[in-house]
Design a protein around this motif. Structure first.
Motif, short mmCIF file in Angstrom:
data_model
loop_
_atom_site.label_atom_id
_atom_site.label_comp_id
_atom_site.label_asym_id
_atom_site.label_seq_id
_atom_site.Cartn_x
_atom_site.Cartn_y
_atom_site.Cartn_z
N PRO A 38 0.85 -1.19 0.00
CA PRO A 38 0.00 0.00 0.00
C PRO A 38 0.89 1.25 0.00
CG PRO A 38 -0.11 -1.14 2.11
CD PRO A 38 0.70 -1.98 1.19
N PRO A 39 0.32 2.40 -0.33
CA PRO A 39 1.13 3.63 -0.43
C PRO A 39 1.87 3.97 0.86
CG PRO A 39 -1.13 4.04 -1.18
CD PRO A 39 -1.07 2.64 -0.68
N ALA A 40 1.29 3.73 2.00
CA ALA A 40 1.95 4.05 3.27
C ALA A 40 3.17 3.16 3.48
CB ALA A 40 0.97 3.90 4.43
N ALA A 41 3.07 1.89 3.10
CA ALA A 41 4.20 0.98 3.28
C ALA A 41 5.35 1.34 2.35
CB ALA A 41 3.76 -0.46 3.04
N SER A 42 5.03 1.74 1.10
CA SER A 42 6.10 2.12 0.18
C SER A 42 6.80 3.40 0.67
CB SER A 42 5.56 2.31 -1.24
OG SER A 42 4.64 3.39 -1.26
N GLU A 43 6.01 4.31 1.25
CA GLU A 43 6.61 5.52 1.83
C GLU A 43 7.52 5.16 3.00
OE1 GLU A 43 3.83 8.56 2.85
OE2 GLU A 43 2.78 8.39 0.94
N LEU A 44 7.08 4.16 3.76
CA LEU A 44 7.88 3.73 4.90
C LEU A 44 9.22 3.17 4.45
CD1 LEU A 44 7.97 3.27 7.97
CD2 LEU A 44 6.98 1.02 7.56
N VAL A 45 9.20 2.36 3.40
CA VAL A 45 10.45 1.80 2.87
C VAL A 45 11.34 2.92 2.35
CG1 VAL A 45 11.40 0.34 1.04
CG2 VAL A 45 9.41 -0.43 2.35
N GLU A 46 10.75 3.88 1.64
CA GLU A 46 11.53 4.99 1.11
C GLU A 46 12.13 5.84 2.23
OE1 GLU A 46 10.63 9.13 -1.27
OE2 GLU A 46 9.33 7.42 -1.63
N LEU A 47 11.35 6.05 3.27
CA LEU A 47 11.86 6.83 4.40
C LEU A 47 12.99 6.10 5.12
CD1 LEU A 47 8.56 8.30 5.87
CD2 LEU A 47 10.35 9.52 4.65
N ARG A 48 12.89 4.80 5.22
CA ARG A 48 13.99 4.03 5.85
C ARG A 48 15.27 4.14 5.05
NH1 ARG A 48 10.77 -1.37 7.87
NH2 ARG A 48 9.76 -0.38 9.64
N GLU A 49 15.14 4.10 3.71
CA GLU A 49 16.32 4.23 2.86
C GLU A 49 16.95 5.62 3.02
OE1 GLU A 49 15.00 3.39 -1.08
OE2 GLU A 49 14.79 1.24 -0.70
#
Length: 139
Positions: A38-49
């Motif tokens: 979902p969009p929130a999870a992809s943002e989470l992965v991007e923020l972790r990177e």
């Protein structure tokens, strides 16, 4: 204590464990790695990177800062050593010009106090007139 409350407590604990297991199974079934995130999870992965990149940059900048501080401190340390040597030479020159003192300040005060005591003793002797008087208590 009565045994009845313990039974009720045990039953409530069993019911809560059963409901907890049911919720855990539902949540494990909900996540499927094959499904798109979902969009929130992809943002989470991007923020972790981005966080990992920021941490690397921070560590690199910290190392650069420490290196700059070390260079600045070494330059300042060299200046302070030169100034210390210059001041030591000035002190030696000033001490060689000044005559050596015979008495320290503490010894001078001791001699002054002794002189005052001798003067007071002599004043007391001269004030009595060198005569011996018989001193008696008056009744």
């Amino acid at each position: 204590m009565r045994p009845r409350p313990w039974c009720v407590l045990a039953a409530a604990l069993a019911v809560s464990l059963i409901s907890f297991d049911a919720r855990a199974e539902e949540s494990s079934d909900a996540f499927d790695p094959a499904q798109p995130l979902p969009p929130a999870a992809s943002e989470l992965v991007e923020l972790r990177e981005r966080l990992a990149q920021s941490e690397k940059q921070r560590e690199e900048l910290t190392r650069q800062l420490h290196n700059a501080d070390a260079e600045r401190e070494s330059i300042q340390l060299g200046r302070l050593r030169q100034e210390n040597q210059r001041l030591k030479l000035q002190l030696k020159e000033a001490q060689s010009v000044m005559p050596a003192r015979v008495l320290t300040e503490q010894q001078q005060w001791f001699v002054t106090g002794g002189g005052v005591a001798v003067v007071a003793l002599l004043c007391g002797i001269f004030a009595s007139g060198w005569r011996r008087q018989r001193r008696q208590w008056l009744n």
